[in-house]
Motif scaffolding. Structure first.
Motif, PDB file in Angstrom:
ATOM      1  N   SER A   1       0.809  -1.219   0.000  1.00 17.95           N
ATOM      2  CA  SER A   1       0.000   0.000   0.000  1.00 17.95           C
ATOM      3  C   SER A   1       0.840   1.266   0.000  1.00 17.95           C
ATOM      4  O   SER A   1       0.310   2.359  -0.207  1.00 17.95           O
ATOM      5  CB  SER A   1      -0.928   0.011   1.219  1.00 17.95           C
ATOM      6  N   THR A   2       2.147   1.123   0.238  1.00 22.61           N
ATOM      7  CA  THR A   2       3.027   2.294   0.248  1.00 22.61           C
ATOM      8  C   THR A   2       4.022   2.276  -0.911  1.00 22.61           C
ATOM      9  O   THR A   2       5.054   2.934  -0.867  1.00 22.61           O
ATOM     10  CB  THR A   2       3.782   2.398   1.588  1.00 22.61           C
ATOM     11  N   GLY A   3       3.691   1.504  -1.942  1.00 21.43           N
ATOM     12  CA  GLY A   3       4.457   1.604  -3.180  1.00 21.43           C
ATOM     13  C   GLY A   3       5.503   0.547  -3.422  1.00 21.43           C
ATOM     14  O   GLY A   3       6.176   0.570  -4.456  1.00 21.43           O
ATOM     15  N   THR A   4       5.689  -0.400  -2.493  1.00 24.01           N
ATOM     16  CA  THR A   4       6.645  -1.489  -2.700  1.00 24.01           C
ATOM     17  C   THR A   4       5.871  -2.736  -3.086  1.00 24.01           C
ATOM     18  O   THR A   4       5.058  -3.239  -2.299  1.00 24.01           O
ATOM     19  CB  THR A   4       7.463  -1.763  -1.422  1.00 24.01           C
TER      20      THR A   4
ATOM     21  N   LEU B   1       9.135   4.051   1.594  1.00 21.67           N
ATOM     22  CA  LEU B   1       8.244   5.098   1.104  1.00 21.67           C
ATOM     23  C   LEU B   1       8.994   6.423   0.961  1.00 21.67           C
ATOM     24  O   LEU B   1       8.922   7.094  -0.076  1.00 21.67           O
ATOM     25  CB  LEU B   1       7.064   5.232   2.069  1.00 21.67           C
ATOM     26  N   GLU B   2       9.720   6.800   1.996  1.00 22.80           N
ATOM     27  CA  GLU B   2      10.438   8.076   1.974  1.00 22.80           C
ATOM     28  C   GLU B   2      11.605   8.031   0.993  1.00 22.80           C
ATOM     29  O   GLU B   2      11.893   9.028   0.317  1.00 22.80           O
ATOM     30  CB  GLU B   2      10.921   8.406   3.380  1.00 22.80           C
ATOM     31  N   ARG B   3      12.256   6.902   0.896  1.00 21.75           N
ATOM     32  CA  ARG B   3      13.379   6.754  -0.044  1.00 21.75           C
ATOM     33  C   ARG B   3      12.909   6.922  -1.488  1.00 21.75           C
ATOM     34  O   ARG B   3      13.594   7.500  -2.323  1.00 21.75           O
ATOM     35  CB  ARG B   3      14.009   5.378   0.152  1.00 21.75           C
ATOM     36  N   ARG B   4      11.708   6.434  -1.758  1.00 13.72           N
ATOM     37  CA  ARG B   4      11.156   6.495  -3.109  1.00 13.72           C
ATOM     38  C   ARG B   4      10.504   7.835  -3.408  1.00 13.72           C
ATOM     39  O   ARG B   4      10.228   8.164  -4.562  1.00 13.72           O
ATOM     40  CB  ARG B   4      10.124   5.365  -3.268  1.00 13.72           C
ATOM     41  N   GLY B   5      10.244   8.634  -2.375  1.00 15.93           N
ATOM     42  CA  GLY B   5       9.539   9.896  -2.581  1.00 15.93           C
ATOM     43  C   GLY B   5       8.068   9.667  -2.858  1.00 15.93           C
ATOM     44  O   GLY B   5       7.433  10.412  -3.611  1.00 15.93           O
ATOM     45  N   PHE B   6       7.506   8.646  -2.224  1.00 10.95           N
ATOM     46  CA  PHE B   6       6.106   8.269  -2.407  1.00 10.95           C
ATOM     47  C   PHE B   6       5.222   9.371  -1.846  1.00 10.95           C
ATOM     48  O   PHE B   6       5.291   9.698  -0.666  1.00 10.95           O
ATOM     49  CB  PHE B   6       5.862   6.945  -1.672  1.00 10.95           C
TER      50      PHE B   6
END
Length: 334
Positions: free
Chosen positions: A81-84, A187-192
């Protein structure tokens, strides 16, 4: 002993038990935070785990048995749900064909508090054969699982809330906390962004909160507006015609410079009110929002300032929409 006293004694015992459990849980999380700050090996392993999951070309496959399995399902759901891209595979099902769902491009996250869960043996063998990297979450650095992992996240051993030390309680909570920490770091690493989050949560209250205000607002044809210099008689007509209980005042360039509300009318009620120019009655520096603000943020803003209507403005300050608190309530934002 009377029934009332018996219930009071029983209630006190229950609350004492709950208090001990919460204290044990609090101490467990505190121990995990201390472990992060004091154990460089653990800290480095967390960084390596995030890089392994974030840099891979495949998906994150999570697995575990029993309570670790339940926690694993939650971790996989949070990651997804957070992009991974992630999913859960039960180790028993894996041994009966689901190993074919795992590729060499994936990363395995295996949970076992002891690190010796027999049901994970086939997954370990498969991962070694096809060079699938393993991230393990356990409490035993010398366990079979930890020793066969590319990244071993070894959690501190903490007392269970269960008085017999048997039911996984605090240990399961620590596994979940680490899973959440990894998901948020990714999430933060990807800039989600919040807009990305909305893509994965289109339904329910969360989906409503993640909508942008321009999706809920009324457009240009419904805006109650008057140019500066007009008499209050026209403001009252415009306010009544549009039905928002407010009228916006714009200058020669079309920028919103003030608003007149029902409250302003009551505060300035006098014999010559309708003849006065709108700029003498309007409230200056109106509270506005950008059209791309989240609906949840707009609701918080309106509650904070105790207002029920917001104008949406563009880059030049010109009104492009109007939002009533009822629009947010109808959309399920509150």
């Amino acid at each position: 002993m009377g029934l009332r006293h018996a219930k009071a004694d029983a209630g006190g015992t229950v609350l004492e038990s709950i208090g001990r459990t919460l204290a044990t849980a609090t101490n467990g999380i505190r121990a995990l935070a201390d472990h992060l700050s004091s154990d460089k090996t653990f800290a480095d392993a967390l960084v390596n785990a995030v890089e392994l999951m974030g840099d891979g070309d495949g998906r994150v496959v999570v697995s575990g048995v029993g309570k670790s399995g339940h926690i694993g399902r939650k971790i996989a759901a949070t990651l997804a749900s957070t992009g991974t891209s992630a999913y859960f595979v039960h180790p028993t099902e894996a041994s009966h064909g689901d190993l074919g769902m795992i590729t060499a491009q994936d990363a395995l996250v295996l949970l076992s508090w002891s690190g010796e869960t027999a049901e994970l043996a086939n997954m370990l063998t498969y991962a070694k054969r096809f060079k699938v990297p393993i991230i393990s979450i356990s409490s035993n650095r010398e366990s079979t699982l930890a020793r066969n992992s590319e990244v071993a996240l070894v959690l501190p051993k903490v007392p269970e809330a269960c008085p017999h030390g048997l039911a996984p309680t605090t240990s399961a909570m620590l596994q979940l906390a680490i899973g959440d920490a990894l998901a948020i770091a990714l999430l933060e690493r990807r800039g989600f962004s919040a807009e990305d989050f909305k893509t994965f949560h289109p339904g329910g209250k969360l989906g409503a909160q993640l909508r942008l205000v321009h999706e809920l607002a009324h457009g240009a044809g419904q805006l109650p507006l008057l140019p500066v210099g007009r008499p209050m008689s026209e403001a009252v007509i415009e306010m009544s015609a549009k039905g928002f209980g407010v009228v916006g005042i714009v200058d020669e360039s079309g920028k919103l410079i003030g608003v007149i509300t029902d409250g302003d009318l009551r505060r300035h009620m006098a014999g010559d009110l309708l003849a006065q120019p709108v700029e003498d009655i309007m409230s200056h520096k109106p509270r506005v929002v950008s059209r791309d603000v989240l609906a949840s943020a707009a609701m918080e803003f309106m509650e904070e300032h105790k207002i029920t209507v917001l104008f949406l403005v563009g880059d030049a300050g010109a009104p492009v929409g109007i939002l009533h608190i009822h629009d947010l309530l109808r959309a399920g934002v509150a």
